[in-house]
Design a protein around this motif. Structure first.
Motif, short mmCIF file in Angstrom:
data_model
loop_
_atom_site.label_atom_id
_atom_site.label_comp_id
_atom_site.label_asym_id
_atom_site.label_seq_id
_atom_site.Cartn_x
_atom_site.Cartn_y
_atom_site.Cartn_z
N PHE C 75 13.32 35.81 40.55
CA PHE C 75 13.77 37.17 40.26
C PHE C 75 14.61 37.22 39.00
O PHE C 75 14.49 38.13 38.20
CB PHE C 75 14.56 37.73 41.46
CG PHE C 75 13.73 38.55 42.37
CD1 PHE C 75 12.70 37.96 43.06
CD2 PHE C 75 13.93 39.91 42.52
CE1 PHE C 75 11.89 38.71 43.90
CE2 PHE C 75 13.14 40.66 43.34
CZ PHE C 75 12.12 40.07 44.04
N ILE C 76 15.49 36.23 38.85
CA ILE C 76 16.36 36.23 37.66
C ILE C 76 15.50 36.11 36.41
O ILE C 76 15.68 36.86 35.46
CB ILE C 76 17.36 35.07 37.74
CG1 ILE C 76 18.39 35.36 38.84
CG2 ILE C 76 18.07 34.89 36.41
CD1 ILE C 76 19.35 34.24 39.08
N VAL C 77 14.55 35.19 36.42
CA VAL C 77 13.76 35.00 35.21
C VAL C 77 12.82 36.18 34.99
O VAL C 77 12.70 36.69 33.88
CB VAL C 77 12.96 33.68 35.29
CG1 VAL C 77 11.98 33.58 34.13
CG2 VAL C 77 13.92 32.51 35.26
N TYR C 78 12.21 36.64 36.06
CA TYR C 78 11.19 37.68 35.90
C TYR C 78 11.81 39.04 35.55
O TYR C 78 11.38 39.69 34.62
CB TYR C 78 10.38 37.80 37.19
CG TYR C 78 9.17 38.70 37.06
CD1 TYR C 78 8.22 38.46 36.09
CD2 TYR C 78 9.00 39.78 37.92
CE1 TYR C 78 7.11 39.28 35.98
CE2 TYR C 78 7.89 40.59 37.81
CZ TYR C 78 6.95 40.34 36.85
OH TYR C 78 5.86 41.15 36.74
N PHE C 79 12.81 39.45 36.32
CA PHE C 79 13.41 40.76 36.07
C PHE C 79 14.62 40.67 35.16
O PHE C 79 14.81 41.47 34.26
CB PHE C 79 13.79 41.42 37.39
CG PHE C 79 12.61 41.81 38.22
CD1 PHE C 79 11.64 42.64 37.70
CD2 PHE C 79 12.47 41.35 39.51
CE1 PHE C 79 10.54 43.01 38.45
CE2 PHE C 79 11.38 41.71 40.28
CZ PHE C 79 10.41 42.55 39.74
N GLY C 80 15.48 39.69 35.42
CA GLY C 80 16.73 39.58 34.67
C GLY C 80 16.52 39.29 33.20
O GLY C 80 17.10 39.94 32.34
N SER C 81 15.66 38.32 32.90
CA SER C 81 15.52 37.90 31.50
C SER C 81 14.96 39.03 30.65
O SER C 81 15.34 39.20 29.50
CB SER C 81 14.62 36.68 31.40
OG SER C 81 13.28 37.06 31.53
N THR C 82 14.07 39.82 31.24
CA THR C 82 13.50 40.92 30.47
C THR C 82 14.59 41.93 30.14
O THR C 82 14.61 42.52 29.07
CB THR C 82 12.40 41.63 31.27
OG1 THR C 82 12.13 40.86 32.41
CG2 THR C 82 11.17 41.80 30.45
N ARG C 83 15.49 42.13 31.08
CA ARG C 83 16.56 43.08 30.88
C ARG C 83 17.54 42.59 29.82
O ARG C 83 17.97 43.32 28.95
CB ARG C 83 17.33 43.29 32.20
CG ARG C 83 16.69 44.23 33.13
CD ARG C 83 16.54 45.57 32.46
NE ARG C 83 15.75 46.48 33.27
CZ ARG C 83 16.29 47.44 33.99
NH1 ARG C 83 17.58 47.62 34.04
NH2 ARG C 83 15.51 48.24 34.67
N VAL C 84 17.89 41.32 29.93
CA VAL C 84 18.97 40.82 29.07
C VAL C 84 18.45 40.47 27.69
O VAL C 84 19.05 40.82 26.68
CB VAL C 84 19.65 39.60 29.73
CG1 VAL C 84 20.71 39.03 28.80
CG2 VAL C 84 20.28 40.02 31.04
N SER C 90 4.99 37.61 31.72
CA SER C 90 4.10 37.93 32.84
C SER C 90 4.62 37.18 34.07
O SER C 90 5.41 36.25 33.95
CB SER C 90 2.68 37.49 32.52
OG SER C 90 2.62 36.09 32.52
N GLY C 91 4.16 37.61 35.23
CA GLY C 91 4.57 36.92 36.44
C GLY C 91 4.24 35.44 36.41
O GLY C 91 5.03 34.59 36.82
N GLU C 92 3.07 35.12 35.84
CA GLU C 92 2.64 33.72 35.77
C GLU C 92 3.58 32.90 34.89
O GLU C 92 4.01 31.81 35.27
CB GLU C 92 1.21 33.62 35.23
CG GLU C 92 0.12 34.03 36.20
CD GLU C 92 -0.10 35.54 36.25
OE1 GLU C 92 0.71 36.28 35.63
OE2 GLU C 92 -1.06 35.97 36.91
N THR C 93 3.90 33.45 33.70
CA THR C 93 4.79 32.73 32.80
C THR C 93 6.16 32.52 33.44
O THR C 93 6.72 31.42 33.39
CB THR C 93 4.97 33.51 31.48
OG1 THR C 93 3.70 34.03 31.10
CG2 THR C 93 5.51 32.63 30.40
N ALA C 94 6.67 33.60 34.05
CA ALA C 94 7.97 33.48 34.69
C ALA C 94 7.93 32.40 35.76
O ALA C 94 8.87 31.59 35.88
CB ALA C 94 8.37 34.82 35.31
N SER C 95 6.84 32.33 36.52
CA SER C 95 6.73 31.31 37.57
C SER C 95 6.76 29.93 36.96
O SER C 95 7.46 29.03 37.45
CB SER C 95 5.43 31.45 38.35
OG SER C 95 5.14 32.78 38.61
#
Lengths: 219, 290, 224
Positions: C75-84, C90-95
């Motif tokens: 969640f931090i990488v997928y949602f947080g990083s985009t915000r900050v 993409s979901g795959e890259t974040a995973s």
């Protein structure tokens, strides 16, 4: 960072944290029970039961908790077994954790040389006494580090409970993001609360591990 | 050599810690962000040749995946046409209700066509185009325990809602005492409702109606067909992406001339609803008839 | 006969789609493991260095990554990083990012554990035998470390594959999401699909992970 938002939703996270800890602890207690039973069955090489335990351990260790929960919560009711999400979460955690606990107990038991049991028996102890006074105390202390690692692992795994609509920390964060679009604040609270829960256990774990290393001289 | 290794390791560690702590330390960013825009303008999408559209993949008959792995449904029918007229290929991104705003704000999709109800709160976060469907809230329950009102609620019963939907917001605001059983996807919510987890399920009335009709033989009824205000469903784009929104508005207007959404209804929804609801559900040309 | 809802799997390309979903999960874990193995070895080696600062930094990294549930990291990488940072992942890259971070930490810890498990007297004995430092590592330390390491590293692969089930939650269409889609599409015709389909998902995960665990166990026994 919107601190008013954080203050407003702090109680929600507190409730979620309590639920996470409650379900985690109950699940872990059951996992310990399952693990002990399985380890004993394997140690005493009880026929049939031993094979069942072996199959269970492989099934449990080689499938994700999330899939186990989906099957228990969404699949089983089709056959008439309707369980509340709390019960499903606990069953899932016990099913997953049981095998990990069993393995840690088993390896603890294996470190005790057979000669200790033989000596105890030759001193006139019964099988039970040998187990109770000689083998178990040593085995338990040998398996402490693995045991603590399992506890942390299982507490972390509770985060997938959100998938079966349990309002745990993870779901609360997801829900608040969806309701109020406060991503940063919701994630911040999520991290803080997981740290509050997991950090003490982790520190306790490394302390115990260090003590164990001093106790285990000779190896 | 040794120094290089050290440097690499150090920089790796710094990046990692920064990544982990960043969400704690950033003090003044909300939805707006300085520098580069997250969205892609109409021209950028055309140049790229592919538009990313967020749709549901588990909300039959509005957005779902059929047995051949193809996206289908009322929203998807529209999405196909949108991409065709824009002259680009479409890439569907499966979304959950609670992620829709997030996906737009972080540029993960260009458009959301996931049965997205227009509300004031949402309009502060994203930009809506003109509507293409009417909607309100509804509550479905079992025939033998039909729920016709939310007043005098029995506190032992819960209502299923999907996280991030207007139903969740509405019930949280207006009926804070009703226990909610929240799910993050349509698939899980319906599964749990069928399994008897709760006495009722509150959602868009289109959706609960579809569920009741599709499962009529199991005795589901929509005891409350309209709850709260009457709203509309519209495409949404990232805040500020005017070129794309204007294009969609033009498109919706043009499509109105050929009664496109009526054809959409007949192709995707008629199987479920019959033709009785066609005029009350469909909004043509972006203009709601009063 | 009891309807277990298995029939939906034979409709259209449903079974194939389920397998493709598994393949998505496998790809994420294989790419992540391929990247985190060398990084983890580097990290583990650095953690046994005498330099206190380096050790401290890695300790902090390891603890942070290991203490957070993987889902939180996702969640931090997928949602947080985009915000900050405004990254559009993409979901795959974040995973993959999360699994590499996590895999490196775990692998680093395994390497460190294997290195310090070699008793000091082995180094001393080799020195006494007149072996040079390089020779000591080449002939004494590394072969033993590798033998201890490989089974544990293989186990890490199964843990990764299992953990990929979580990427469903950040919008990656993997096996569980495909399963949900199949159940949803066939809700009317096959009401018990949830049982059959989730059972099959359970079995497929097992079939993917079990052989790998068995290999790890076999190697562990053989090299003990």
């Amino acid at each position: 960072m919107n601190w008013d938002f954080i203050a407003e939703y702090l109680p929600m996270y507190e409730r979620a944290a309590i639920l996470t800890v409650k379900l985690g602890v109950i699940g872990i207690v059951f996992a310990i029970l399952v693990g002990l039973i399985c380890a004993m069955i394997q140690y005493h090489k009880i026929p049939v039961a031993r094979q069942i335990v072996a199959v269970y351990i492989e099934l449990s260790r080689n499938t994700p908790l999330l899939v186990q929960l989906f099957f228990i919560y969404y699949g089983l009711p089709k056959l008439g077994a309707n369980l509340s999400p709390e019960v499903c979460g606990i069953i899932g955690l016990a099913f997953l954790g049981g095998s990990y606990m069993a393995e840690s107990f088993r390896s603890g038991l294996e470190t005790i040389a057979p000669i200790q049991r033989e000596s105890a028996l030759s001193l006139g102890m019964t099988n039970r006494q040998a187990m109770q006074y000689i083998i178990l105390p040593q085995a338990v202390s040998m398996s402490v580090p693995a045991f603590v690692a399992n506890v942390i692992f299982l507490l972390k795994e509770t985060s997938v409970f959100s998938a079966i609509s349990l309002m745990d920390l993870m779901f609360t964060a997801k829900d608040l993001i969806g309701l109020y679009y406060k991503t940063i604040e919701s994630l911040f609270l999520l991290v803080v609360f997981y740290l509050i829960i997991l950090l003490p256990v982790s520190i306790l774990g490394s302390l115990l591990e260090r003590r164990m290393r001093h106790a285990g001289f000779g190896s | 050599m040794k120094n290089l290794k050290k440097f690499l390791a150090l920089s790796l560690a710094v990046v990692l810690t920064a990544g982990v702590t960043a969400c704690g330390s950033s003090s003044d960013n909300g939805s707006q962000k300085s520098g580069k825009e997250v969205y892609r303008t109409l021209d950028e999408i055309k140049e790229d040749g592919t538009i990313n559209i967020g749709v549901f993949s588990d909300k039959n008959p509005f957005g779902y995946v059929d047995e051949n792995g193809d996206y289908q449904g009322y929203d998807v029918y529209f999405a196909e046409r949108l991409a065709k007229d824009m002259g680009v290929k479409v890439n569907y991104v499966s979304t959950e209700a609670a992620n829709r705003i997030e996906y737009l704000q972080t540029g993960k999709v260009d458009v959301i066509l996931a049965n997205f109800t227009v509300t004031e709160e949402r309009a502060e976060e994203v930009d809506f185009a003109d509507p293409y469907m009417n909607v309100s809230l509804g509550v479905v329950s079992k025939e033998d325990n039909e729920i016709t009102t939310l007043d005098d609620w029995n506190k032992d019963d819960s209502v299923i809602v999907i996280s991030g939907t207007t139903a969740e917001t509405y019930l949280t605001k207006n009926y804070p005492d009703i226990p909610l059983q929240k799910f993050d996807s349509y698939a899980t919510a319906k599964e749990a409702f069928e399994n008897g987890t709760s006495v009722a399920w509150a959602n868009d009335n289109t959706e609960v109606l579809a569920f009741a009709l599709q499962n009529a033989d199991k005795g589901y009824v929509v005891g409350i067909p309209e709850l709260g205000s009457s709203d509309s469903i519209a495409p949404a784009v990232t805040k500020g992406n005017d070129t794309l929104r204007d294009w969609i508005n033009e498109e919706i207007k043009t499509l109105g001339e050929e009664q496109f959404f009526h054809a959409d209804y007949e192709a995707t929804l008629a199987d479920t609803y019959g033709l009785d609801y066609e005029d009350s559900l469909v909004v043509e040309g972006g203009k709601k008839s009063e | 006969m009891l309807d277990l809802g298995l029939d939906v799997l034979f409709k259209g390309s449903n079974m194939l789609r389920l397998l493709q979903g598994l393949w998505v999960a496998m790809q994420i874990s294989l790419v992540s493991i391929a990247v985190s193995m060398p990084l983890g070895i580097l990290c583990g080696g650095l953690m046994t260095m005498k330099n206190k600062l380096v050790r401290f930094i890695f300790r902090v990294y390891l603890e942070i990554i290991r203490i957070m549930p993987q889902l939180v990291l996702l969640f931090i990488v997928y949602f947080g990083s985009t915000r900050v940072f405004g990254w559009n992942l993409s979901g795959e890259t974040a995973s993959v990012i999360v699994f590499v971070l996590w895999g490196t930490a775990e692998m680093g810890d395994l390497v460190r554990g294997a290195l310090i498990s070699i008793p000091k007297h082995q180094y001393e004995s080799s020195e006494a035998l007149g072996l040079s430092k390089i020779q000591t590592y080449r002939y004494i330390i590394i072969p033993q470390t590798v033998r201890r390491l490989i089974p544990l590293a293989i186990n890490l692969i199964t843990r990764m594959i299992k953990t990929t089930s979580l990427v469903l939650m950040i919008g990656v269409v993997e096996m569980l999401k495909v399963a949900q889609q199949i159940i949803e599409t066939n809700r009317m015709t096959s009401p018990n699909a949830a049982f059959g389909v989730f059972l099959v998902v359970f079995i497929l995960y097992f079939l993917a992970c079990w052989p790998i665990s068995m290999l790890a166990k076999y190697l562990e026994k053989r090299w003990r």
